[in-house]
Motif scaffolding. Structure first.
Motif, mmCIF file in Angstrom:
data_model
loop_
_atom_site.group_PDB
_atom_site.id
_atom_site.type_symbol
_atom_site.label_atom_id
_atom_site.label_comp_id
_atom_site.label_asym_id
_atom_site.label_seq_id
_atom_site.Cartn_x
_atom_site.Cartn_y
_atom_site.Cartn_z
ATOM 1 N N PRO A 127 -12.672 -10.012 115.476
ATOM 2 C CA PRO A 127 -11.576 -10.539 116.280
ATOM 3 C C PRO A 127 -12.039 -10.912 117.686
ATOM 4 C CG PRO A 127 -11.443 -8.147 116.175
ATOM 5 C CD PRO A 127 -12.547 -8.560 115.246
ATOM 6 N N PHE A 128 -11.348 -11.886 118.245
ATOM 7 C CA PHE A 128 -11.663 -12.356 119.589
ATOM 8 C C PHE A 128 -11.419 -11.221 120.590
ATOM 9 C CE2 PHE A 128 -10.911 -14.509 123.581
ATOM 10 C CZ PHE A 128 -11.829 -15.548 123.557
ATOM 11 N N PRO A 129 -12.369 -10.963 121.492
ATOM 12 C CA PRO A 129 -12.206 -9.846 122.435
ATOM 13 C C PRO A 129 -11.196 -10.129 123.554
ATOM 14 C CG PRO A 129 -14.301 -10.952 122.829
ATOM 15 C CD PRO A 129 -13.687 -11.611 121.621
ATOM 16 N N ARG A 130 -9.937 -10.083 123.177
ATOM 17 C CA ARG A 130 -8.844 -10.320 124.147
ATOM 18 C C ARG A 130 -8.024 -9.039 124.228
ATOM 19 N NH1 ARG A 130 -7.017 -14.733 122.073
ATOM 20 N NH2 ARG A 130 -7.535 -16.319 123.595
ATOM 21 N N VAL A 131 -7.877 -8.472 125.411
ATOM 22 C CA VAL A 131 -7.169 -7.192 125.539
ATOM 23 C C VAL A 131 -6.169 -7.257 126.691
ATOM 24 C CG1 VAL A 131 -9.134 -5.871 124.628
ATOM 25 C CG2 VAL A 131 -8.898 -6.151 127.077
ATOM 26 N N THR A 158 -5.505 -10.103 129.449
ATOM 27 C CA THR A 158 -4.243 -10.831 129.573
ATOM 28 C C THR A 158 -3.267 -10.013 130.414
ATOM 29 O OG1 THR A 158 -3.342 -9.816 127.574
ATOM 30 C CG2 THR A 158 -4.526 -11.890 127.289
ATOM 31 N N GLY A 159 -2.304 -10.703 131.002
ATOM 32 C CA GLY A 159 -1.223 -10.004 131.693
ATOM 33 C C GLY A 159 -1.583 -9.454 133.058
ATOM 34 N N THR A 160 -2.510 -10.100 133.742
ATOM 35 C CA THR A 160 -2.813 -9.667 135.113
ATOM 36 C C THR A 160 -1.891 -10.429 136.083
ATOM 37 O OG1 THR A 160 -4.448 -11.354 135.674
ATOM 38 C CG2 THR A 160 -5.242 -9.462 134.411
#
Ligand SMILES: [Fe+2]
Length: 381
Positions: A127-131, A158-160
């Motif tokens: 999976p793409f390393p998106r956290v 995400t979500g900063t």
């Protein structure tokens, strides 16, 4: 100082007991378990002592110069016990040797504070390393993100926050932000009727940022504040995988890329910077240590023409791999997304975008690899 080693708790497999014994024919020692053995030099082992008076217990720094140890040092007595060995050296020093610590240095045992080994990727990691941006105090989430970063060379949060300038605080969670002549943070943005090439919407091919600096910044953060434009996807390619793959295709060419010195130059107004290295840097065992790729700023040394024949062939071959779309991770940064990438391993770029389609504003900054390294060790302990 007594060792903190507790064999009952830390030895992972009692069946794999380690032993340390003198070599019959030399002053070396043999460290072994059921399936492997390694010859240890006595000075190598002796200079790792942590007994009382040999190190400062606060800093763990030595209180003596190991270069002054007896070159003919030998073990007069070796007493093996469960999980440790007590060695009485010929200079009178008595050292308790922690088997697990030796095994970890030899790479025989997992070290919980060691950074994960990189996994080369030639297609986008899945999976793409998106956290999600970890909440304050969520150490497990930070550790997981850092492991993804070390493994793949990048991670996208995400979500900063999306306030301009907030990247400084975001990046500071992982290390000290390094100021360059572009400032503490640098802006990447576009607007209609650009007056500067920096604001053009053209494609940016896979490149290393600031290859002309000493040292080259090792981690780049890119923070998306606004992205209403059409296109402009971020791209990443793994220089480690490309280097390994090119070595398999053209060993002589790969060697030329690791041995031929290149100067990377930056000249703007009265600012002039230059840094030298091969395109692919290697450790003494030949393993990949870093890459610099810049089609605009690289100038190879005037070595003999035959060597340059090989070098130019190889540079073209490597660039073909680095610019191959099938090797890329391609993703659109949305407002609040932050990409954290290893600028010494990965190359980054950007697809072109439609200038009139909307605003696109990113901010970037740099930190160094020892920041996340230190953070990981602190959280993992
Ligand atoms: Fe860049």
């Amino acid at each position: 100082m007594p060792s903190t080693f507790d064999p009952a708790n830390q030895r992972p497999n009692a069946a794999e007991r380690y032993t340390l014994s003198p070599d019959e024919t030399s002053n070396r020692l043999i460290f072994a378990n059921g399936s492997a053995s390694h010859v240890l030099h006595p000075v190598w082992l002796r200079e790792r002592t942590e007994e009382d008076g040999t190190i400062d217990t606060g800093s763990m720094q030595r209180l003596y110069d190991p270069a002054l140890l007896d070159a003919d040092l030998r073990a007069d007595a070796v007493e093996d016990s469960d999980g440790a060995t007590t060695v009485t050296w010929s200079d009178g020093h008595v050292q308790r040797v922690d088997h697990l610590a030796v095994a970890r240095e030899l790479g025989w045992e997992h070290d919980p504070i060691a950074i994960p080994k990189p996994a080369a990727w030639s297609v986008e990691p899945a999976p793409f390393p998106r956290v999600a941006w970890p909440a304050e105090g969520d150490d497990a989430a930070v550790l997981a993100a850092l492991d993804a970063f070390w493994t793949h060379g990048f991670v996208v949060f995400t979500g900063t926050p999306t306030e301009p300038g907030s990247l400084e605080q975001i990046a500071s969670r992982f290390g000290i932000v390094r100021e360059t002549n572009f400032g503490l943070l640098f802006d990447v943005f576009s607007k209609p009727n650009p007056v500067d090439l920096a604001y053009t919407p053209i494609e940016l091919k896979a490149h290393t940022d600031n290859p002309y600096r000493r040292p080259v910044p090792s981690i780049q953060f890119l923070h998306c504040l606004v992205n209403d434009a059409t296109g402009g996807e971020s791209t990443l390619v793994d220089g480690l995988a490309a280097s390994e793959d090119y070595a398999a295709i053209d060993p002589d060419g790969h060697r030329a890329l690791t041995e031929t010195m290149v100067t990377y130059r930056y000249h703007y107004a009265n600012e002039r910077l230059a840094s030298r290295s091969p395109i692919i840097e290697t450790d003494t065992d030949g393993s990949f240590a870093g890459i610099r790729n810049s089609d605009r700023l690289d100038f190879v040394d005037a070595v003999d023409a035959d060597t340059l024949d090989i070098f130019f062939r190889a540079r073209t071959g490597l660039r073909t791999l680095l610019n191959d779309p099938s090797r890329r991770a391609t993703f659109l940064l949305a407002p609040g997304d932050v990409m954290m990438m290893n600028n010494r391993r990965l190359l980054h770029g950007r697809n072109s975008y439609e200038l009139e389609s909307g605003m696109r504003h990113l901010q970037g900054c740099y930190i160094e690899l020892d920041g996340p390294d230190m953070l990981r060790k602190k959280l993992a302990l």
